[in-house]
Design a protein around this motif. Structure first.
Motif, PDB file in Angstrom:
ATOM      1  N   VAL A   1      -0.527  -2.183 -16.118  1.00 64.91           N
ATOM      2  CA  VAL A   1       0.698  -1.401 -16.251  1.00 64.91           C
ATOM      3  C   VAL A   1       0.532  -0.118 -15.453  1.00 64.91           C
ATOM      4  O   VAL A   1      -0.258   0.753 -15.810  1.00 64.91           O
ATOM      5  CB  VAL A   1       1.011  -1.087 -17.724  1.00 64.91           C
ATOM      6  N   ASN A   2       1.291  -0.021 -14.377  1.00 65.95           N
ATOM      7  CA  ASN A   2       1.190   1.134 -13.501  1.00 65.95           C
ATOM      8  C   ASN A   2       2.112   2.245 -13.985  1.00 65.95           C
ATOM      9  O   ASN A   2       3.064   2.014 -14.724  1.00 65.95           O
ATOM     10  CB  ASN A   2       1.577   0.728 -12.068  1.00 65.95           C
ATOM     11  N   THR A   3       1.842   3.451 -13.551  1.00 63.87           N
ATOM     12  CA  THR A   3       2.755   4.575 -13.755  1.00 63.87           C
ATOM     13  C   THR A   3       3.557   4.782 -12.472  1.00 63.87           C
ATOM     14  O   THR A   3       3.259   4.191 -11.424  1.00 63.87           O
ATOM     15  CB  THR A   3       1.972   5.851 -14.059  1.00 63.87           C
ATOM     16  N   VAL A   4       4.581   5.640 -12.543  1.00 63.26           N
ATOM     17  CA  VAL A   4       5.337   5.944 -11.329  1.00 63.26           C
ATOM     18  C   VAL A   4       4.435   6.658 -10.324  1.00 63.26           C
ATOM     19  O   VAL A   4       4.533   6.431  -9.115  1.00 63.26           O
ATOM     20  CB  VAL A   4       6.591   6.782 -11.662  1.00 63.26           C
ATOM     21  N   LYS A   5       3.536   7.488 -10.804  1.00 59.82           N
ATOM     22  CA  LYS A   5       2.561   8.117  -9.911  1.00 59.82           C
ATOM     23  C   LYS A   5       1.722   7.053  -9.219  1.00 59.82           C
ATOM     24  O   LYS A   5       1.442   7.135  -8.013  1.00 59.82           O
ATOM     25  CB  LYS A   5       1.655   9.074 -10.697  1.00 59.82           C
TER      26      LYS A   5
ATOM     27  N   LEU B   1       2.694   4.058  -8.557  1.00 58.62           N
ATOM     28  CA  LEU B   1       3.544   3.431  -7.546  1.00 58.62           C
ATOM     29  C   LEU B   1       3.582   4.265  -6.272  1.00 58.62           C
ATOM     30  O   LEU B   1       3.437   3.737  -5.160  1.00 58.62           O
ATOM     31  CB  LEU B   1       4.962   3.253  -8.091  1.00 58.62           C
ATOM     32  N   VAL B   2       3.764   5.563  -6.430  1.00 61.53           N
ATOM     33  CA  VAL B   2       3.819   6.451  -5.262  1.00 61.53           C
ATOM     34  C   VAL B   2       2.533   6.356  -4.449  1.00 61.53           C
ATOM     35  O   VAL B   2       2.553   6.422  -3.221  1.00 61.53           O
ATOM     36  CB  VAL B   2       4.079   7.901  -5.720  1.00 61.53           C
ATOM     37  N   GLU B   3       1.421   6.170  -5.134  1.00 60.71           N
ATOM     38  CA  GLU B   3       0.122   6.117  -4.468  1.00 60.71           C
ATOM     39  C   GLU B   3      -0.373   4.682  -4.268  1.00 60.71           C
ATOM     40  O   GLU B   3      -1.537   4.474  -3.924  1.00 60.71           O
ATOM     41  CB  GLU B   3      -0.896   6.897  -5.301  1.00 60.71           C
ATOM     42  N   HIS B   4       0.519   3.703  -4.423  1.00 60.24           N
ATOM     43  CA  HIS B   4       0.094   2.305  -4.430  1.00 60.24           C
ATOM     44  C   HIS B   4      -0.580   1.927  -3.106  1.00 60.24           C
ATOM     45  O   HIS B   4      -0.029   2.155  -2.025  1.00 60.24           O
ATOM     46  CB  HIS B   4       1.285   1.386  -4.668  1.00 60.24           C
ATOM     47  N   PRO B   5      -1.774   1.329  -3.174  1.00 62.50           N
ATOM     48  CA  PRO B   5      -2.495   0.997  -1.940  1.00 62.50           C
ATOM     49  C   PRO B   5      -1.773  -0.038  -1.076  1.00 62.50           C
ATOM     50  O   PRO B   5      -1.944  -0.038   0.144  1.00 62.50           O
ATOM     51  CB  PRO B   5      -3.837   0.465  -2.447  1.00 62.50           C
ATOM     52  N   GLN B   6      -0.974  -0.899  -1.700  1.00 64.18           N
ATOM     53  CA  GLN B   6      -0.261  -1.900  -0.903  1.00 64.18           C
ATOM     54  C   GLN B   6       0.830  -1.258  -0.048  1.00 64.18           C
ATOM     55  O   GLN B   6       1.006  -1.616   1.130  1.00 64.18           O
ATOM     56  CB  GLN B   6       0.350  -2.965  -1.828  1.00 64.18           C
ATOM     57  N   LEU B   7       1.559  -0.307  -0.619  1.00 62.63           N
ATOM     58  CA  LEU B   7       2.576   0.403   0.157  1.00 62.63           C
ATOM     59  C   LEU B   7       1.934   1.214   1.278  1.00 62.63           C
ATOM     60  O   LEU B   7       2.456   1.284   2.390  1.00 62.63           O
ATOM     61  CB  LEU B   7       3.393   1.319  -0.757  1.00 62.63           C
TER      62      LEU B   7
ATOM     63  N   ALA C   1      -1.035   0.554   2.714  1.00 62.86           N
ATOM     64  CA  ALA C   1      -1.620  -0.345   3.713  1.00 62.86           C
ATOM     65  C   ALA C   1      -0.552  -0.916   4.638  1.00 62.86           C
ATOM     66  O   ALA C   1      -0.803  -1.156   5.823  1.00 62.86           O
ATOM     67  CB  ALA C   1      -2.378  -1.474   3.014  1.00 62.86           C
ATOM     68  N   ARG C   2       0.650  -1.139   4.092  1.00 62.77           N
ATOM     69  CA  ARG C   2       1.734  -1.701   4.889  1.00 62.77           C
ATOM     70  C   ARG C   2       2.585  -0.633   5.570  1.00 62.77           C
ATOM     71  O   ARG C   2       3.605  -0.933   6.183  1.00 62.77           O
ATOM     72  CB  ARG C   2       2.605  -2.607   4.016  1.00 62.77           C
ATOM     73  N   LYS C   3       2.149   0.642   5.420  1.00 59.77           N
ATOM     74  CA  LYS C   3       2.812   1.758   6.113  1.00 59.77           C
ATOM     75  C   LYS C   3       4.310   1.781   5.815  1.00 59.77           C
ATOM     76  O   LYS C   3       5.149   1.834   6.717  1.00 59.77           O
ATOM     77  CB  LYS C   3       2.559   1.688   7.623  1.00 59.77           C
ATOM     78  N   ARG C   4       4.660   1.816   4.517  1.00 52.20           N
ATOM     79  CA  ARG C   4       6.063   1.745   4.102  1.00 52.20           C
ATOM     80  C   ARG C   4       6.741   3.109   3.980  1.00 52.20           C
ATOM     81  O   ARG C   4       7.956   3.186   3.795  1.00 52.20           O
ATOM     82  CB  ARG C   4       6.173   1.009   2.767  1.00 52.20           C
ATOM     83  N   TRP C   5       6.009   4.184   4.068  1.00 51.62           N
ATOM     84  CA  TRP C   5       6.605   5.510   3.882  1.00 51.62           C
ATOM     85  C   TRP C   5       7.009   6.118   5.218  1.00 51.62           C
ATOM     86  O   TRP C   5       6.295   6.003   6.204  1.00 51.62           O
ATOM     87  CB  TRP C   5       5.629   6.435   3.162  1.00 51.62           C
ATOM     88  N   ARG C   6       8.178   6.792   5.219  1.00 54.28           N
ATOM     89  CA  ARG C   6       8.660   7.472   6.416  1.00 54.28           C
ATOM     90  C   ARG C   6       9.206   8.851   6.030  1.00 54.28           C
ATOM     91  O   ARG C   6       9.752   9.035   4.941  1.00 54.28           O
ATOM     92  CB  ARG C   6       9.791   6.676   7.084  1.00 54.28           C
TER      93      ARG C   6
END
Length: 410
Positions: A315-319, A321-327, A329-334
């Motif tokens: 069970v993840n927290t929103v924090k 999610l923000v720091e999720h390694p999959q996001l 690794a896939r360079k999803r933030w802009r």
């Protein structure tokens, strides 16, 4: 390569969540989106909070890549300017109160009489006609009317979902319908009149519990993290926390009890041989699984389940999610610009291999008013009068606004 909706123009009177999400989806696909806001307060979502560099978190999420034009539509000149914008647009999208668009002369029938290729989208809570047509329709209220609240939560407490599900569902169907209508227009030349309601969008998402009710005459209970039709499917205790496990079929059950728990005797236990039997004997099944998971640490069990291919998660927290390694690794933030500073935003979920969503700035209220009004044929003197009267608002380029106002006074 060009963006999918490059060259299309959307005029949107959108506020709150549902319609702004629909319009933002179209902007992410390359459409030019002109957002019409109230001259006095703007989109009501601007005032939900001021947590993102002074801008509301909802507004930042839902309004990037748009041009903001702030108009008082009770002013005839502003309403005429809006009609001129719509005449040159491909799509008109609105989620005004029921009947408000028609009272302004912006009903689909009237607009398309002279502009038959226009795609008009009306997003409402309950739709025209019927006993609920004039009711207020906020996300929580629609979740309740759609029965979603009745199956969400625990046996002790009903809850709404933690995100605005009814808003998101209707916003997604709305943008999907616009793309379909534009595709059809390419073949036929004809526009479309589209109605999307929050109730009907949410009802569509209620498919499984709805069919159980219709054909088994049974209201599904609130199951918390469990699942009414699958077992084992829940949060199970470890020696230092919990792990969620969701077994989808009998093969998964076999793998769980043999490859992870080392209990092959449970495969052919007459209580657990099939999913239907495991659901019928859920309490005993969950007890057997819990007895095994308690012997593991959370990390060790999560790792082992992943190795074996068992669906599981912590069970993840929103924090988290923000720091999720999959996001990451896939360079999803802009980076996305707002009037208060740069923020981080996720790329849209649909990834095109040859082109990336533009992720344009989040507009200040009325940031593009003067420039867009010029496109309607209004001259600087007319625009200045509207700005001076407060019927139109230009947030930025203050010096330019002052010069326009001064020219009127002079």
């Amino acid at each position: 390569m060009s963006l999918p909706l490059e060259g299309y123009t959307v005029v949107a009177i959108d506020q709150a969540v549902a319609a702004p999400l629909a319009a933002r989806n179209l902007a992410d696909l390359g459409a030019r989106v002109i957002k019409i806001e109230r001259a006095d307060t703007g989109d009501l979502a601007r005032s939900y909070d001021h947590l993102v560099h002074g801008t509301a978190s909802h507004f930042v999420w839902l309004n990037r890549g748009k041009e903001s034009v702030a108009l008082d539509l009770k002013d005839p000149a502003c309403l005429d300017a809006l009609r001129a914008l719509i005449r040159k647009a491909d799509v008109f999208l609105q989620n005004l109160a029921p009947g408000a668009a028609e009272r302004l002369g912006l009903g689909a029938e009237e607009l398309r009489a002279d502009h038959p290729e226009l795609v008009v989208v009306n997003l409402t809570g309950y739709g025209a006609g019927g006993p609920f047509s004039q009711r207020k329709a906020y996300d929580m209220l629609v979740q309740a009317e759609a029965g979603l609240v009745s199956i969400t939560g625990t046996s002790d407490d009903a809850v709404k979902t933690g995100i605005p599900t009814a808003d998101i569902a209707s916003g997604m169907y709305c943008s999907q319908a616009v793309v379909a209508a534009l595709l059809r227009r390419e073949r036929t030349g004809e526009g479309a009149t589209i109605d999307v309601t929050m109730l009907e969008a949410t009802a569509e998402w209620m498919g499984h519990p709805m069919y159980v009710q219709m054909y088994a005459d049974r209201q599904l209970p609130r199951m918390g993290l469990s699942h009414a039709a699958i077992a084992p499917y829940d949060s199970y205790p470890t020696s230092d926390g919990d792990v969620l496990i969701g077994i989808q079929n009998d093969r998964g059950w076999r793998s769980l009890v043999t490859d992870v728990f080392g209990r092959p005797d449970l495969v052919d236990d007459p209580r657990f041989r099939t999913n239907i039997l495991r659901v019928e004997n859920r309490e005993a099944c969950d007890a057997e699984v819990s007895a095994q998971t308690r012997t593991w640490t959370t990390t060790a069990l999560d790792t082992r389940l992943a190795e074996v291919g068992i669906p599981a998660a912590q069970v993840n927290t929103v924090k988290g999610l923000v720091e999720h390694p999959q996001l990451k690794a896939r360079k999803r933030w802009r980076p996305v610009e707002t009037e208060g500073g740069v923020v981080e935003a996720l790329l849209p979920p649909a990834t095109f291999a040859d082109v990336e969503a533009p992720m344009g700035p989040v507009p200040a209220l009325g940031e593009h008013t003067a420039a867009v009004l010029r496109e309607t044929g209004l001259g600087d003197h007319q625009i200045a009068r509207l700005l001076a009267s407060g019927a139109a608002v230009q947030h930025e380029h203050i010096e330019q606004t002052d010069r326009l106002t001064e020219s009127v006074i002079a």
